[in-house]
Design an enzyme around this catalytic site. Structure first.
Site, mmCIF file in Angstrom:
data_model
loop_
_atom_site.group_PDB
_atom_site.id
_atom_site.type_symbol
_atom_site.label_atom_id
_atom_site.label_comp_id
_atom_site.label_asym_id
_atom_site.label_seq_id
_atom_site.Cartn_x
_atom_site.Cartn_y
_atom_site.Cartn_z
ATOM 1 N N SER A 1 -5.199 -0.078 -2.679
ATOM 2 C CA SER A 1 -5.613 1.294 -2.372
ATOM 3 C C SER A 1 -6.754 1.212 -1.378
ATOM 4 O O SER A 1 -7.723 0.463 -1.577
ATOM 5 C CB SER A 1 -6.073 2.013 -3.641
ATOM 6 O OG SER A 1 -6.363 3.368 -3.380
ATOM 7 N N GLU A 2 -6.665 1.997 -0.284
ATOM 8 C CA GLU A 2 -7.611 1.804 0.813
ATOM 9 C C GLU A 2 -9.038 2.205 0.503
ATOM 10 O O GLU A 2 -9.942 1.943 1.283
ATOM 11 C CB GLU A 2 -7.136 2.510 2.085
ATOM 12 C CG GLU A 2 -6.908 3.982 1.978
ATOM 13 C CD GLU A 2 -5.423 4.322 1.902
ATOM 14 O OE1 GLU A 2 -5.022 5.334 2.492
ATOM 15 O OE2 GLU A 2 -4.664 3.585 1.250
ATOM 16 N N ASN A 3 -9.282 2.858 -0.641
ATOM 17 C CA ASN A 3 -10.665 3.137 -1.010
ATOM 18 C C ASN A 3 -11.328 1.955 -1.700
ATOM 19 O O ASN A 3 -12.472 2.052 -2.136
ATOM 20 C CB ASN A 3 -10.753 4.381 -1.898
ATOM 21 C CG ASN A 3 -9.952 4.263 -3.169
ATOM 22 O OD1 ASN A 3 -8.794 3.854 -3.149
ATOM 23 N ND2 ASN A 3 -10.537 4.616 -4.293
ATOM 24 N N ASN B 1 0.857 -1.184 0.000
ATOM 25 C CA ASN B 1 0.000 0.000 0.000
ATOM 26 C C ASN B 1 0.893 1.234 0.000
ATOM 27 O O ASN B 1 1.853 1.301 0.780
ATOM 28 C CB ASN B 1 -0.910 0.012 1.227
ATOM 29 C CG ASN B 1 -1.849 1.212 1.251
ATOM 30 O OD1 ASN B 1 -1.421 2.345 1.412
ATOM 31 N ND2 ASN B 1 -3.133 0.949 1.103
ATOM 32 N N SER C 1 -11.373 -3.172 2.939
ATOM 33 C CA SER C 1 -10.014 -2.731 2.664
ATOM 34 C C SER C 1 -9.211 -2.607 3.950
ATOM 35 O O SER C 1 -8.074 -3.087 4.050
ATOM 36 C CB SER C 1 -10.057 -1.384 1.941
ATOM 37 O OG SER C 1 -8.761 -0.899 1.709
#
EC number: 2.8.3.5
Length: 513
Positions: A338-340, A315, A380
């Site tokens: 990607s944390e979204n 990440n 996520s």
């Protein structure tokens, strides 16, 4: 049973026939459309003093049609709004900040929204800053009937200590209200903070497709906070780009089941993109650094690219970290998260192929690789906190001698921690590599005995890469392992406040410029 048996034709199994007819009758009586024609119908019954949940990430998946209509309902006041951010000036929830309808935000990130930042720093609104993963999980827990849970995010920071400013005075220098200290409990030798669930009164959700019953399908990375917000509230209003008939969304493709949805309305607002990034633009073409600052950044990024291991999951924070994959050797394959809600990030799109539903955590247009997957923000961060990410590379404002990281706020400038606190919350499983310039713009050291800025994580940094040096943090001690050939150990000592040891295997940084 006597009633059911009387419905069965002769010669046919009464149980099978009656059950089949019962199901057909039931399906006919439950095909009730939840579609409303006007925003007045969609917002009917909404009053003041509510907790409002709003999906979206940046400008992606934001329910603008309903928010725009709510802006006109001036009688609806004193809203506590729960959203990752408040959009941009003039867009999304930011409009309700301007009208004064929102008096408190629960968010992880202010970002580039100057209206949001100004109102907060001049004491006009309350802001409960919450790590992005905790935010998603607090909403998910509320939806699942779980009143509270323990999280590793924020241990040893202002979140634990109850020092996050909720409201400033009008000068932005005095804190009038701060968060409550968190209850701490230890599990398996690790410390965790108690987080209370969030319960919403109204949720606003943006879907790509919704059927007339309320089943929803989200496109690309626009699921973000939409699916979890939609599951939580007493009243969930979905605006959909396409309203279809039942059955047109396959059951296995339903991301938000109809049981959670109360009203569906046609979305009429265009979709925007916050940051356009293209694979063929001049700024993406490799060129010689034009300034000393660019040279420093390129040194750092090229060295950071050496941290990736073949077959790993990584990440990358916004800024410099996102540039590191450009310098990966062809023999190294890394899956970027990607944390979204993306696992398997690809390169930036070609111009004309950008998709507003496909952005990364930096709000930039992206593509995905073959074999990628898409999911909501709550999942996520579950994989992040759960230690499934092998490596995270983050930018830094300050790093301490013991490996503490500060990277989200400094006096007079608060952007929010976003997902950073979550990303560094499990350093036993995820290597945390920090990239930053060795000194700030005024020449002051950024590697300190103790961080002066609010912490992102305590004892979380594994490796620190600057334009002058590479340090490892071993047993809470800084160890210099590499130095810039154009520099020297003496210069590094001069520009480093923190004490550090020198590895017996000290070597020059090896990169091609």
């Amino acid at each position: 049973m006597q009633i059911i048996k009387s419905l069965a034709p002769s010669g046919v199994s009464s149980s099978n026939r009656s059950l089949g007819r019962f199901v057909r009758l039931l399906s006919k009586t439950t095909q009730h459309s939840k579609v409303v024609e006007t925003t007045d119908e969609a917002l009917k019954g909404i009053e003041s003093n509510i907790t409002l949940l709003s999906g979206g990430f940046g400008l992606s998946g934001v329910p603008d049609t309903v928010i725009n209509a709510l802006k006109e309902k001036s009688e609806v006041q004193n809203i506590t709004a729960v959203s990752n951010n408040a959009g941009l000036d003039g867009r999304g929830l930011s409009q309700l900040l301007v009208t004064g309808q929102i008096t408190k935000m629960i968010s992880s990130y202010i970002g580039g929204n100057r209206t949001f930042e100004s109102l907060y720093l001049t004491g006009k609104i309350d802001l409960e800053l919450t790590p992005q993963g905790n935010l998603a999980e607090r909403v998910r827990a509320g939806a699942a009937g779980i009143p509270a849970f323990y999280s590793p995010a924020g241990v040893g920071t202002w979140l634990e200590e109850g020092k996050l400013p909720v409201r400033y005075d009008e000068t932005g220098t005095k804190v009038l209200k701060a968060t409550e200290p968190r209850e701490v409990r230890e599990f398996n030798g690790r410390r965790f903070l108690l987080e209370n669930a969030i319960l919403g009164d109204v949720a606003l959700v943006k879907a790509y497709k919704a059927d007339t019953l309320g089943n929803c399908w989200f496109k690309g990375a626009a699921r973000n906070f939409n699916s979890v917000m939609g599951r939580n509230a007493k009243l969930t209003i979905v605006e959909a780009e396409h309203i279809v008939q039942p059955g047109e969304i396959l059951p296995e493709d339903v991301h938000l089941p109809s049981i959670y949805v109360d009203r569906v309305i046609q979305s009429t607002t265009p979709k925007d993109i916050e940051i356009f990034k293209f694979s063929e633009t001049e700024d993406s073409v490799e060129k010689a650094p034009a300034s000393e600052a660019e040279l420093k950044r390129q040194k750092i990024v090229r060295r950071a690219a050496q941290e990736f291991e073949d077959g790993s999951f990584a990440n990358l924070g916004i800024g410099m970290p996102t540039l590191a994959p450009n310098y990966l050797p062809k023999s190294i394959n890394v899956t970027l998260q990607s944390e979204n809600g993306i696992l398997g990030l690809g390169p930036y799109p070609n111009k004309g192929e950008e998709d507003p539903d496909m952005i990364n955590a930096g709000k930039e247009t992206v593509t995905v690789q073959a074999g990628s997957s898409l999911f909501g923000s709550e999942e996520s961060f579950a994989m992040i906190r759960g230690g499934k990410i092998d490596l995270t590379i983050l930018g830094g404002l300050q790093v301490s001698a013991k490996g503490d990281l500060a990277n989200w706020g400094l006096p007079g400038r608060v952007k929010g921690m976003g997902g950073a606190m979550d990303l560094v919350s499990n350093p036993q499983a995820t290597r945390v590599v920090v990239v930053m310039e060795h000194v700030d713009k005024k020449g002051r050291p950024k590697i300190l005995e103790e961080c002066a800025f609010p912490l992102t994580g305590k004892r979380c940094v594994s490796r620190l890469i600057t334009d002058l040096a590479v340090f490892d943090v071993i047993d809470e001690k800084l160890v210099l392992i590499e130095y810039d050939p154009s520099s020297s150990v003496e210069e590094i000592k001069e520009k480093t406040e923190a004490s550090f040891e020198i590895s017996p295997n000290l070597k020059p940084i090896e990169i091609d410029l």
